[in-house]
Write a protein that holds these residues in place. Structure first.
Motif, PDB file in Angstrom:
ATOM      1  N   ILE A  45       0.702  -0.932  -0.593  1.00 23.63           N
ATOM      2  CA  ILE A  45      -0.464   0.333  -0.014  1.00 23.63           C
ATOM      3  C   ILE A  45       0.804   1.084   0.040  1.00 23.63           C
ATOM      4  O   ILE A  45       1.795   1.346   0.555  1.00 23.63           O
ATOM      5  CB  ILE A  45      -0.810  -0.106   1.273  1.00 23.63           C
ATOM      6  CG1 ILE A  45      -1.904  -1.076   1.430  1.00 23.63           C
ATOM      7  CG2 ILE A  45      -1.312   1.535   1.513  1.00 23.63           C
ATOM      8  CD1 ILE A  45      -2.806  -1.376   2.322  1.00 23.63           C
ATOM      9  N   TYR A  46       0.606   2.112  -0.671  1.00 25.76           N
ATOM     10  CA  TYR A  46       1.379   3.632  -0.672  1.00 25.76           C
ATOM     11  C   TYR A  46       1.256   4.376  -0.612  1.00 25.76           C
ATOM     12  O   TYR A  46      -0.561   5.344  -0.856  1.00 25.76           O
ATOM     13  CB  TYR A  46       2.096   3.341  -2.522  1.00 25.76           C
ATOM     14  CG  TYR A  46       2.840   4.490  -3.088  1.00 25.76           C
ATOM     15  CD1 TYR A  46       4.229   4.524  -2.650  1.00 25.76           C
ATOM     16  CD2 TYR A  46       2.419   5.547  -3.888  1.00 25.76           C
ATOM     17  CE1 TYR A  46       4.655   5.445  -2.915  1.00 25.76           C
ATOM     18  CE2 TYR A  46       3.106   6.911  -3.776  1.00 25.76           C
ATOM     19  CZ  TYR A  46       4.463   6.555  -3.774  1.00 25.76           C
ATOM     20  OH  TYR A  46       5.407   7.915  -4.129  1.00 25.76           O
ATOM     21  N   PRO A  47       1.401   5.289   0.439  1.00 20.40           N
ATOM     22  CA  PRO A  47       1.025   6.519   1.163  1.00 20.40           C
ATOM     23  C   PRO A  47       0.696   7.456   0.362  1.00 20.40           C
ATOM     24  O   PRO A  47       2.211   7.714  -1.028  1.00 20.40           O
ATOM     25  CB  PRO A  47       1.925   6.863   2.828  1.00 20.40           C
ATOM     26  CG  PRO A  47       2.805   5.507   2.336  1.00 20.40           C
ATOM     27  CD  PRO A  47       2.690   5.109   1.319  1.00 20.40           C
ATOM     28  N   ILE A  48       0.244   8.535  -0.289  1.00 17.82           N
ATOM     29  CA  ILE A  48      -0.079  10.295  -1.472  1.00 17.82           C
ATOM     30  C   ILE A  48      -0.272  11.270   0.055  1.00 17.82           C
ATOM     31  O   ILE A  48      -1.216  10.850   0.414  1.00 17.82           O
ATOM     32  CB  ILE A  48      -0.650   9.354  -1.893  1.00 17.82           C
ATOM     33  CG1 ILE A  48      -0.549   7.915  -3.328  1.00 17.82           C
ATOM     34  CG2 ILE A  48      -1.220  10.789  -2.721  1.00 17.82           C
ATOM     35  CD1 ILE A  48      -0.800   7.795  -4.171  1.00 17.82           C
ATOM     36  N   PHE A  49       0.058  11.943  -0.334  1.00 17.72           N
ATOM     37  CA  PHE A  49       0.347  13.021   0.204  1.00 17.72           C
ATOM     38  C   PHE A  49      -0.263  14.191  -0.417  1.00 17.72           C
ATOM     39  O   PHE A  49       0.020  14.332  -1.787  1.00 17.72           O
ATOM     40  CB  PHE A  49       0.705  13.904   1.075  1.00 17.72           C
ATOM     41  CG  PHE A  49       1.912  13.194   1.806  1.00 17.72           C
ATOM     42  CD1 PHE A  49       1.316  12.727   3.243  1.00 17.72           C
ATOM     43  CD2 PHE A  49       2.878  12.720   1.498  1.00 17.72           C
ATOM     44  CE1 PHE A  49       2.584  11.845   4.007  1.00 17.72           C
ATOM     45  CE2 PHE A  49       3.776  11.577   2.788  1.00 17.72           C
ATOM     46  CZ  PHE A  49       3.153  11.549   3.862  1.00 17.72           C
ATOM     47  N   VAL A  50      -1.550  14.272  -0.184  1.00 18.39           N
ATOM     48  CA  VAL A  50      -2.249  15.810  -1.267  1.00 18.39           C
ATOM     49  C   VAL A  50      -2.806  16.640  -0.321  1.00 18.39           C
ATOM     50  O   VAL A  50      -2.943  16.674   0.926  1.00 18.39           O
ATOM     51  CB  VAL A  50      -3.900  14.927  -0.991  1.00 18.39           C
ATOM     52  CG1 VAL A  50      -4.235  15.784  -2.544  1.00 18.39           C
ATOM     53  CG2 VAL A  50      -3.445  13.732  -1.194  1.00 18.39           C
ATOM     54  N   ILE A  51      -2.136  17.671  -1.174  1.00 20.63           N
ATOM     55  CA  ILE A  51      -2.627  18.712   0.108  1.00 20.63           C
ATOM     56  C   ILE A  51      -3.426  20.341  -1.100  1.00 20.63           C
ATOM     57  O   ILE A  51      -3.587  19.882  -2.226  1.00 20.63           O
ATOM     58  CB  ILE A  51      -1.372  19.885  -0.472  1.00 20.63           C
ATOM     59  CG1 ILE A  51      -0.845  20.761   0.335  1.00 20.63           C
ATOM     60  CG2 ILE A  51      -0.221  20.223  -1.865  1.00 20.63           C
ATOM     61  CD1 ILE A  51       0.522  21.214   0.798  1.00 20.63           C
ATOM     62  N   GLU A  52      -3.653  21.166  -0.070  1.00 20.46           N
ATOM     63  CA  GLU A  52      -4.562  22.248  -1.329  1.00 20.46           C
ATOM     64  C   GLU A  52      -3.611  22.889  -1.844  1.00 20.46           C
ATOM     65  O   GLU A  52      -3.186  23.710  -2.053  1.00 20.46           O
ATOM     66  CB  GLU A  52      -5.442  23.278   0.084  1.00 20.46           C
ATOM     67  CG  GLU A  52      -6.084  22.426   0.953  1.00 20.46           C
ATOM     68  CD  GLU A  52      -7.930  22.844   1.417  1.00 20.46           C
ATOM     69  OE1 GLU A  52      -7.949  23.573   1.047  1.00 20.46           O
ATOM     70  OE2 GLU A  52      -8.080  22.975   2.309  1.00 20.46           O
TER      71      GLU A  52
END
Ligand code: PBG
Ligand code: ZN
Length: 323
Positions: A32-39
């Motif tokens: 499972i690959y973590p992804i960071f999502v920013i505004e």
């Protein structure tokens, strides 16, 4: 020559027999690959302490999601980074919150990607703690309704699984009840059951803007000296209805993972956390270790110790190294 000697080396003689004898094999679906999502818009911002990892705005997510889809890994875990933070972490359960928008985007554009939503308030609270705060106390039972709201909100946005990482007591039961009441009885819970208060989370807190504003997380995350308590935590989460239980971090805690595998016949996950990733990347960048071989060795050790799922920032590289 002694007659009774065990000739282990017969089965190590060449690559053909060695590969037949291999007990543990990594597969892309393990990851499972973590992804960071920013505004914001048009953002792909490198995380300085995590070479190769970026924060993406929703409109730039396709770049990384294309790679995830091509790698055929198990799934992704989404971490939203909101602009607006407040004591109640209200963006964590806002309908148009950053994570909700990211989940809806992935669901619509990449229905084949399995989405795990991390459930915790620390990215969303102005004080940076994982729960409600009163003075310098992190409140337990007062926090539970917010975690339930966040879980239901992300399930409604299209998350396939929720993964509470806050370490409040009783949150698995509360979230299970809340999901069921809201009609999400089919959404599984992967509980960060044995989550230790660890210096290995350092780089993540840069990436997710989630460092606590005061104090530390030791009143809710576990003391890394404690192995027996980890088994109690896992047992409690199983009893409360967790579908998958997790040990976090990975490498310094493989004893806990192995013991959990021997004690509980439950799917186990392990989180190969940011500090573990960054140490490998830093040593590799210096030419001190062979990144590819170290990563495969580390991930294989996690699976050998009992992990069915491995949450790892190495996922997209590792799939190319395990065939
Ligand atoms: C949020 C959360 C953290 C991580 C996953 N979810 C940080 C923390 O507890 O401070 C750490 C992940 C990593 O280091 O890669 N509670
Ligand atoms: Zn948290």
């Amino acid at each position: 020559m002694a007659e009774n000697i065990h000739r282990f080396r017969r089965l190590r003689r060449d690559g053909r027999i060695r590969s037949m004898m291999q007990e543990t094999r990594l597969h892309p679906k393990d990851f499972i690959y973590p992804i960071f999502v920013i505004e914001g818009e048009n953002i792909k911002s490198p995380v300085k302490s995590m070479p190769g990892i970026y924060q993406y705005s929703v409109d730039r997510l396709e770049e990384i999601l294309d790679r995830v889809a091509a790698a055929s890994i198990g799934g992704i875990m989404l971490f939203g980074i909101p602009l607006k933070k407040d004591p109640e972490g209200s963006q964590a359960y806002a309908e148009d919150g950053i994570t909700q928008r990211a989940v809806r985007f992935v669901k619509e554009k990449y229905p084949e990607i399995y989405i795990v939503a991390d459930i915790c308030l620390c990215e969303y609270t102005s004080h940076g703690h994982c729960g409600m705060v009163c003075g310098d106390e992190i409140l337990n039972d007062e926090t539970l309704p917010y975690l339930v709201k966040m879980s239901v909100s992300l399930a409604a946005a299209g998350a396939d699984m929720v993964a509470p990482s806050d370490m409040m007591d009783g949150r698995v039961a509360a979230i299970r009840e809340g999901l069921d009441e809201a009609g999400f009885g089919q959404i599984p819970i992967m509980a960060y059951s044995a989550k230790f208060a660890s210096a290995y989370y350092g780089p993540f807190r840069d990436a997710a803007h989630s460092a606590p504003g005061f104090g530390d997380r030791k009143s809710y995350q576990m003391d890394f000296a404690n192995g027996q308590e980890a088994l109690q935590e896992i047992a409690a989460d199983i009893e409360e209805g967790a579908d998958i239980v997790m040990v976090k971090p990975a490498l310094a805690y493989l004893d806990v993972l192995k013991e959990a595998a021997l004690h509980y016949h439950m799917p186990l996950a392990v989180y190969n956390v940011s500090g573990e990733y960054s140490m490998v990347k830093a040593a590799a960048a210096n030419g001190w270790i062979d990144e590819q071989r170290i990563v495969v060795e580390n991930l294989t050790a996690m699976k050998r110790a009992g992990a069915r799922l491995i949450i790892t920032y190495h996922a997209l590289d590792a799939v190319n190294w395990i065939v």
